[in-house]
Design a protein around this motif. Structure first.
Motif, PDB file in Angstrom:
ATOM      1  N   LEU A 152      41.134  32.338  33.969  1.00  0.00           N
ATOM      2  CA  LEU A 152      41.129  32.488  35.430  1.00  0.00           C
ATOM      3  C   LEU A 152      42.310  33.348  35.872  1.00  0.00           C
ATOM      4  O   LEU A 152      42.198  34.142  36.813  1.00  0.00           O
ATOM      5  CB  LEU A 152      41.164  31.121  36.105  1.00  0.00           C
ATOM      6  CG  LEU A 152      39.922  30.264  35.829  1.00  0.00           C
ATOM      7  CD1 LEU A 152      40.096  28.861  36.392  1.00  0.00           C
ATOM      8  CD2 LEU A 152      38.677  30.907  36.422  1.00  0.00           C
ATOM      9  N   ALA A 194      35.895  33.704  46.664  1.00  0.00           N
ATOM     10  CA  ALA A 194      34.840  33.003  45.920  1.00  0.00           C
ATOM     11  C   ALA A 194      35.430  32.322  44.700  1.00  0.00           C
ATOM     12  O   ALA A 194      35.148  31.146  44.419  1.00  0.00           O
ATOM     13  CB  ALA A 194      33.747  34.001  45.506  1.00  0.00           C
ATOM     14  N   LEU A 195      36.289  33.047  44.021  1.00  0.00           N
ATOM     15  CA  LEU A 195      36.926  32.517  42.821  1.00  0.00           C
ATOM     16  C   LEU A 195      37.703  31.238  43.160  1.00  0.00           C
ATOM     17  O   LEU A 195      37.516  30.185  42.529  1.00  0.00           O
ATOM     18  CB  LEU A 195      37.864  33.587  42.258  1.00  0.00           C
ATOM     19  CG  LEU A 195      38.442  33.394  40.876  1.00  0.00           C
ATOM     20  CD1 LEU A 195      37.327  33.384  39.849  1.00  0.00           C
ATOM     21  CD2 LEU A 195      39.423  34.525  40.561  1.00  0.00           C
ATOM     22  N   THR A 245      32.529  35.338  37.851  1.00  0.00           N
ATOM     23  CA  THR A 245      32.700  34.444  38.996  1.00  0.00           C
ATOM     24  C   THR A 245      31.444  33.601  39.195  1.00  0.00           C
ATOM     25  O   THR A 245      31.533  32.399  39.455  1.00  0.00           O
ATOM     26  CB  THR A 245      33.001  35.270  40.263  1.00  0.00           C
ATOM     27  OG1 THR A 245      34.015  36.223  39.930  1.00  0.00           O
ATOM     28  CG2 THR A 245      33.503  34.399  41.386  1.00  0.00           C
ATOM     29  N   LEU A 251      41.555  41.572  38.799  1.00  0.00           N
ATOM     30  CA  LEU A 251      40.969  41.968  40.086  1.00  0.00           C
ATOM     31  C   LEU A 251      41.954  42.841  40.856  1.00  0.00           C
ATOM     32  O   LEU A 251      41.601  43.910  41.374  1.00  0.00           O
ATOM     33  CB  LEU A 251      40.623  40.708  40.887  1.00  0.00           C
ATOM     34  CG  LEU A 251      39.970  40.898  42.248  1.00  0.00           C
ATOM     35  CD1 LEU A 251      38.626  41.578  42.108  1.00  0.00           C
ATOM     36  CD2 LEU A 251      39.796  39.555  42.949  1.00  0.00           C
ATOM     37  N   ILE A 252      43.216  42.414  40.914  1.00  0.00           N
ATOM     38  CA  ILE A 252      44.234  43.207  41.615  1.00  0.00           C
ATOM     39  C   ILE A 252      44.420  44.554  40.917  1.00  0.00           C
ATOM     40  O   ILE A 252      44.426  45.616  41.551  1.00  0.00           O
ATOM     41  CB  ILE A 252      45.565  42.430  41.664  1.00  0.00           C
ATOM     42  CG1 ILE A 252      45.382  41.158  42.500  1.00  0.00           C
ATOM     43  CG2 ILE A 252      46.673  43.301  42.235  1.00  0.00           C
ATOM     44  CD1 ILE A 252      46.596  40.270  42.510  1.00  0.00           C
ATOM     45  N   VAL A 291      35.920  38.396  46.619  1.00  0.00           N
ATOM     46  CA  VAL A 291      35.836  37.940  45.232  1.00  0.00           C
ATOM     47  C   VAL A 291      36.891  36.865  44.963  1.00  0.00           C
ATOM     48  O   VAL A 291      36.593  35.807  44.402  1.00  0.00           O
ATOM     49  CB  VAL A 291      35.992  39.124  44.260  1.00  0.00           C
ATOM     50  CG1 VAL A 291      35.887  38.648  42.823  1.00  0.00           C
ATOM     51  CG2 VAL A 291      34.940  40.173  44.546  1.00  0.00           C
ATOM     52  N   PHE A 295      38.905  42.096  47.660  1.00  0.00           N
ATOM     53  CA  PHE A 295      39.807  41.087  47.100  1.00  0.00           C
ATOM     54  C   PHE A 295      39.567  39.733  47.773  1.00  0.00           C
ATOM     55  O   PHE A 295      39.487  38.704  47.099  1.00  0.00           O
ATOM     56  CB  PHE A 295      41.260  41.511  47.281  1.00  0.00           C
ATOM     57  CG  PHE A 295      42.237  40.507  46.743  1.00  0.00           C
ATOM     58  CD1 PHE A 295      42.438  40.388  45.386  1.00  0.00           C
ATOM     59  CD2 PHE A 295      42.943  39.671  47.601  1.00  0.00           C
ATOM     60  CE1 PHE A 295      43.323  39.458  44.868  1.00  0.00           C
ATOM     61  CE2 PHE A 295      43.832  38.728  47.100  1.00  0.00           C
ATOM     62  CZ  PHE A 295      44.025  38.625  45.733  1.00  0.00           C
ATOM     63  N   LEU A 334      41.262  36.793  35.408  1.00  0.00           N
ATOM     64  CA  LEU A 334      40.315  37.236  36.436  1.00  0.00           C
ATOM     65  C   LEU A 334      41.044  37.670  37.699  1.00  0.00           C
ATOM     66  O   LEU A 334      40.801  38.745  38.235  1.00  0.00           O
ATOM     67  CB  LEU A 334      39.356  36.100  36.784  1.00  0.00           C
ATOM     68  CG  LEU A 334      37.942  36.216  36.256  1.00  0.00           C
ATOM     69  CD1 LEU A 334      37.080  35.096  36.810  1.00  0.00           C
ATOM     70  CD2 LEU A 334      37.347  37.561  36.645  1.00  0.00           C
ATOM     71  N   SER A 335      41.977  36.806  38.168  1.00  0.00           N
ATOM     72  CA  SER A 335      42.619  37.131  39.438  1.00  0.00           C
ATOM     73  C   SER A 335      43.509  38.357  39.296  1.00  0.00           C
ATOM     74  O   SER A 335      43.546  39.206  40.183  1.00  0.00           O
ATOM     75  CB  SER A 335      43.420  35.930  39.942  1.00  0.00           C
ATOM     76  OG  SER A 335      44.286  35.480  38.935  1.00  0.00           O
ATOM     77  N   PHE A 342      35.340  28.395  44.176  1.00  0.00           N
ATOM     78  CA  PHE A 342      34.628  27.804  43.038  1.00  0.00           C
ATOM     79  C   PHE A 342      35.567  26.930  42.209  1.00  0.00           C
ATOM     80  O   PHE A 342      35.185  25.866  41.728  1.00  0.00           O
ATOM     81  CB  PHE A 342      34.028  28.896  42.140  1.00  0.00           C
ATOM     82  CG  PHE A 342      32.895  29.650  42.778  1.00  0.00           C
ATOM     83  CD1 PHE A 342      32.304  29.202  43.963  1.00  0.00           C
ATOM     84  CD2 PHE A 342      32.406  30.815  42.206  1.00  0.00           C
ATOM     85  CE1 PHE A 342      31.267  29.893  44.560  1.00  0.00           C
ATOM     86  CE2 PHE A 342      31.359  31.520  42.791  1.00  0.00           C
ATOM     87  CZ  PHE A 342      30.796  31.060  43.978  1.00  0.00           C
ATOM     88  N   ILE A 343      36.809  27.431  42.043  1.00  0.00           N
ATOM     89  CA  ILE A 343      37.747  26.665  41.220  1.00  0.00           C
ATOM     90  C   ILE A 343      38.002  25.307  41.858  1.00  0.00           C
ATOM     91  O   ILE A 343      37.963  24.255  41.211  1.00  0.00           O
ATOM     92  CB  ILE A 343      39.077  27.439  41.040  1.00  0.00           C
ATOM     93  CG1 ILE A 343      38.855  28.662  40.155  1.00  0.00           C
ATOM     94  CG2 ILE A 343      40.148  26.542  40.427  1.00  0.00           C
ATOM     95  CD1 ILE A 343      40.049  29.584  40.075  1.00  0.00           C
TER      96      ILE A 343
END
Lengths: 352, 554
Positions: B363, A72-73, B345, B370-371, A69, A66, B366-367, A76-77
């Motif tokens: 986005l 990184a997310l 990503t 991921l969880i 990634v 977590f 995505l987050s 990048f944002i």
């Protein structure tokens, strides 16, 4: 432009750091405040402890992924976002179609993690699934009903309900209890988080489970598989007591009921009304099997599957209108008069 | 939202003619829009049910709605959200877009397509008729109270008397047949009707994922329908498939149901994957990273998802070896899913991210996915599953996947393609309100459920006792639910306001690259004036950048 971005990035980072801190604070307080909750983080048996360790392991792996990634997310944002207010830029950034080495790398890395995790899981599944009981081990046959629990001790020849009494492990010896899990109607699930994970009670099938408590105490649990109207109020209480006390309890439970003087009226109501059709009182003509065995009703702390404290007042209310305390309960309202309720409770209170 | 079939008639025609036009239409775009409207309607219904559930759990021993109503509410909420919100929304978006994206004039079987929509809507109507029917046993408004999973033998005639369960069986099976017609149609369309020159490895990733999705529907829905027919036979013809008392098996239902139910999770989430695979590149101004591995990962997910169903059954007492296999297989699915997350990503890297509403939703997806994915790994760890399955931890997990994942992306898709379908832009300002209320509300609602689950709170309970340490977390959840409700409200306000007075969109408002942007907004009923010949994965990029076309790199 670059400076603008850098400044924004720093600012956002500081902003983001406040959140986990605040969240951690919020998360800690109630966790500490309620040591009473039946949570898996305070295990009291080897199996539950092993599950907690496994949970921590997977949690750690997940947390790392977590952070990587998600980090990184987030980076990048912040780093690549079009700053609002900056002059419009119509050129397209360099197009990257992919990269075989990178894609192979991030296929192989998770594969490795998954492989190792699978091995760990297989090992612990095999270790924790219980074998058939050896001689001398205490056996309990637990039967799920809508919406209460029947606990039969086949080696001692008695049956009780909703409150399971087991010996706690002693300094020198583990005292596991083997549960044989069955269902009388629909699927239920037996779950005492501090002692073990859940196991379902499936009609037409017998499941096994090992239950052990390292320290004496009261462990709460509940039915975990949706089983109809009162699924929410199908609580289990496991009372782990020291061996000497356990033996004393066994001795008491083995005795059939004794009719005390002065409660003949209540006893008569019990036998004449439909009560005896559903409930057993050993040593008496009542041999019904649909409801809990009431031979030693007053040795239990609660009634109605853990919903009410077992005292005169609650018993009276329960008999007067079961649906009031536990709407949808299978116990019918016998429409007894207040006098009859009183006489019946007088009788029940003698079943110690 | 009225789209002119032919310019002169619709402008002057009275409402009835318009309505007649919609009801009898076989245009894939109108059918798509009707699917989406249906999904919005049921989203409101299912959302109200959810809010009632959260209100009941506000305090311990609450008597607001009582056990029977609560059990009906969560059954209807789950059934509605899965069969009548997520399914129609993804079906609608795919129906609208796939023919446009592959540059053809309609789907392969337009009439079958219309039938599919009416079956789905009909299924929803059957399900909700239960609220308006009397029942000898339960009185007026007896909704099914057996959970959306309808485990036997709780659904057998002995325990579920009255007609409530029949509404569930009929409603979901009829809409299931609707889903099947959609899938057949989509597979045929994608395989046979692509624009000249468009190879299968050049279709947009959304189309790729919808292809796998449709294939999954074709494999997963028939077992569900079969199981439902068996249940009906149990209930009305004296069969004993699921009746252990007469030699049937209670677990047979679970095997059949989850053989549908697990692929169904991917059926609901693959279109979301597809949508954000379109949104992220456009709003990063970059080509998607690793197109081929994305498509391959999708196919892998489709295959593996058919072999993991019993991870919903770790507690029922299967053989150790089976548990071990299903655990390992479930871990395996993390690999292709991980590849996708990494690729998305990576697409952001070096881009010029434009934070418009569709991008925010992507986005957000995505987050939160991921969880949801990571808690999925925890649940695949069998002994951990023994503790947390059927607790609120599980509720948190699948809402992170299906709401934070699937529905967020589908809503992002609505923002992204709304200009195409209506010719109007959605308001960015209201969109921001929608997104942030939804995002904050969502995390307040489902985040604490991880904790209440670990603290031992089982799911599907209408009440709980005080002193377990659950009150605080439930109250946070309930507050989150209402914040999220307001967020959804902004969504509908946005649609209404933008339809009336939204900015004109133009054909290609986002400066995108796939074929649907090569026609007018809204597109004419025949989709394209002229069908473009395709040479690469981004035909409009080639058109806009003749100096550096994509086909050089493929």
């Amino acid at each position: 432009m670059r400076e603008l971005r850098k400044g924004r990035f720093r600012q956002t980072c500081y902003g983001m750091m406040r959140w986990p801190l605040a969240l951690a604070l919020v998360a800690c307080c109630p966790l500490l405040a309620t040591a009473q909750s039946p949570d898996m983080f305070n295990p009291s048996s080897p199996d539950a402890a092993e599950i907690r360790e496994l949970f921590y392991l997977v949690l750690a792996i997940s947390a790392i992924i977590f952070l990587l990634v998600g980090g990184a997310l987030a980076y990048f944002i912040v780093r690549f976002r079009d700053p609002p207010g900056a002059p419009r830029d119509d050129t397209e950034p360099p197009q990257i179609y992919g990269s075989q080495p990178i894609e192979i790398a991030w296929t192989l890395a998770p594969t490795l993690i998954v492989f190792v995790l699978s091995l760990v899981v297989i090992r612990s599944v095999i270790a924790m699934r219980s074998d058939p009981p050896e001689a001398g081990v205490i056996r309990v046959r637990a039967v799920g009903h809508q919406w209460w629990w029947e606990f039969e001790y086949p080696d001692y020849g008695f049956t009780t309900a909703n409150e399971l009494v087991i010996p706690s492990s002693e300094v020198d010896a583990e005292k596991p209890v083997y549960l044989q899990l069955e269902s009388a109607d629909v699927i239920h699930s037996f779950w005492i988080p501090k002692l073990a994970g859940k196991t379902d009670l499936v009609p037409g099938q017998t499941n096994r489970m090992r239950l052990q408590a390292d320290t004496p105490g009261l462990y709460e649990g509940r039915c975990a598989e949706y089983c109809g109207t009162q699924h929410a109020r199908m609580l289990i209480r496991v009372n782990a007591v020291e061996m000497a006390e356990f033996e004393k309890w066994i001795e008491n439970q083995k005795r059939p009921a004794v009719v005390a003087p002065g409660v003949e009226a209540g006893r008569q109501i019990f036998m004449d009304q439909a009560c005896a059709n559903c409930h057993t009182i050993r040593g008496e003509p009542a041999v019904g099997k649909f409801g809990p065995d009431l031979t030693h009703l007053m040795s239990r702390e609660t009634i109605a599957a853990g919903v009410l404290e077992n005292n005169r007042e609650n018993l009276s209310d329960w008999l007067a209108d079961p649906d009031h305390a536990k709407p949808g309960s299978r116990m019918p309202n016998m429409r007894l008069s207040p006098t009859e309720v009183k006489q019946l409770v007088d009788y029940l209170m003698t079943l110690e | 939202m009225a789209i002119a079939e032919s310019g002169q008639s619709s402008a002057s025609s009275p409402l009835v003619t318009q309505l007649h036009g919609w009801v009898t239409t076989v245009d894939h775009k109108r059918i798509g829009i009707m699917y989406i409207l249906m999904s919005f309607f049921f989203m409101v219904v299912g959302g109200i049910e959810a809010l009632l559930i959260r209100m009941q759990l506000w305090v311990p021993d609450n008597t607001l709605i009582g056990p029977d109503t609560f059990n009906q509410l969560f059954t209807m909420h789950g059934t509605t959200m899965i069969f009548f919100v997520v399914m129609p929304m993804l079906t609608g978006i795919a129906n609208y877009l796939v023919p446009l994206m592959i540059g053809c004039r309609d789907v392969a079987f337009p009439r079958l397509n219309a039938l599919g929509f009416w079956l789905s809507l009909f299924g929803g109507c059957i399900l909700y008729t239960c609220y308006f029917t009397g029942d000898a046993l339960y009185g007026l408004g007896s909704a099914p109270d057996v959970g959306w999973f309808a485990y036997a033998p709780l659904t057998s005639p002995a325990y579920a008397r009255g007609g409530a369960v029949d509404y569930w069986i009929l409603g979901t099976s009829v809409s299931g047949v609707g889903a099947l017609t959609f899938a057949v149609n989509l597979v045929a369309t994608i395989l046979t009707m692509r624009a000249p020159g468009m190879k299968l490895n050049q279709v947009p990733l959304f189309v790729w994922m919808m292809l796998i999705d449709a294939w999954l529907i074709l494999v997963a829905f028939p077992p569900l329908t079969a199981a439902q027919i068996m249940l009906i036979l149990d209930r009305y013809a004296g069969a004993h498939f699921f009746d252990p008392q007469s030699g049937g098996s209670a677990l047979l239902w679970q095997h059949l149901f989850w053989f549908f139910g697990h692929p169904e999770v991917y059926i609901m989430v693959l279109p979301a994957f597809g949508i954000i695979s379109e949104i992220i590149p456009v709003f990063s101004r970059k080509v998607i990273f690793g197109y081929a591995s994305m498509a391959a990962a999708t196919a892998a997910i489709g295959l593996i998802s058919l072999g993991v169903w019993a991870h919903h059954m770790f507690t029922v007492g299967l053989d150790d070896r089976l548990d071990a296999y299903f655990s390992a297989a479930s871990f395996l699915i993390a690999i292709p899913t991980g590849i996708k997350v990494f690729n998305w990503t990576a697409t952001l890297y070096g881009g010029r991210l434009q934070m418009r509403t569709p991008m925010l939703f992507a986005l957000g997806f995505l987050s939160m996915f991921l969880i949801g994915g990571l808690t999925g790994i925890m649940l695949a760890t069998v002994p951990v599953d023994w503790q947390v399955s059927d607790s609120y931890f599980l509720v948190a997990h699948f809402h992170y996947v299906l709401f934070g994942g699937s529905l967020f992306a589908l809503m992002g898709g609505c923002y992204y393609w709304f200009p195409k379908a209506t010719g109007k832009m959605l308001s960015e300002k209201l969109g921001l309100w929608h997104f942030w209320l939804l995002f904050i509300g969502f995390n307040l609602l489902f985040g604490p459920m991880h904790i209440s689950g670990i603290l031992g709170m089982p799911r599907r309970v209408y009440t709980y006792q005080a002193g377990q340490g659950w009150e605080f977390w439930n109250q946070v959840s309930t507050v989150g639910a209402f914040i999220m409700g307001f967020g959804i409200l902004f969504f509908f306000i946005n649609i209404a306001v933008s339809l009336r007075s939204g900015k004109k969109a133009g054909d290609d408002p986002w400066d995108a690259w796939t074929l649907e942007w090569a026609t007018s907004s809204p597109p004419p009923s025949y989709n394209f004036e002229q069908i473009l010949a395709v040479r690469s994965r981004r035909p409009l990029w080639d058109l806009k950048h003749p100096e550096d076309p994509d086909w050089k790199y493929e």
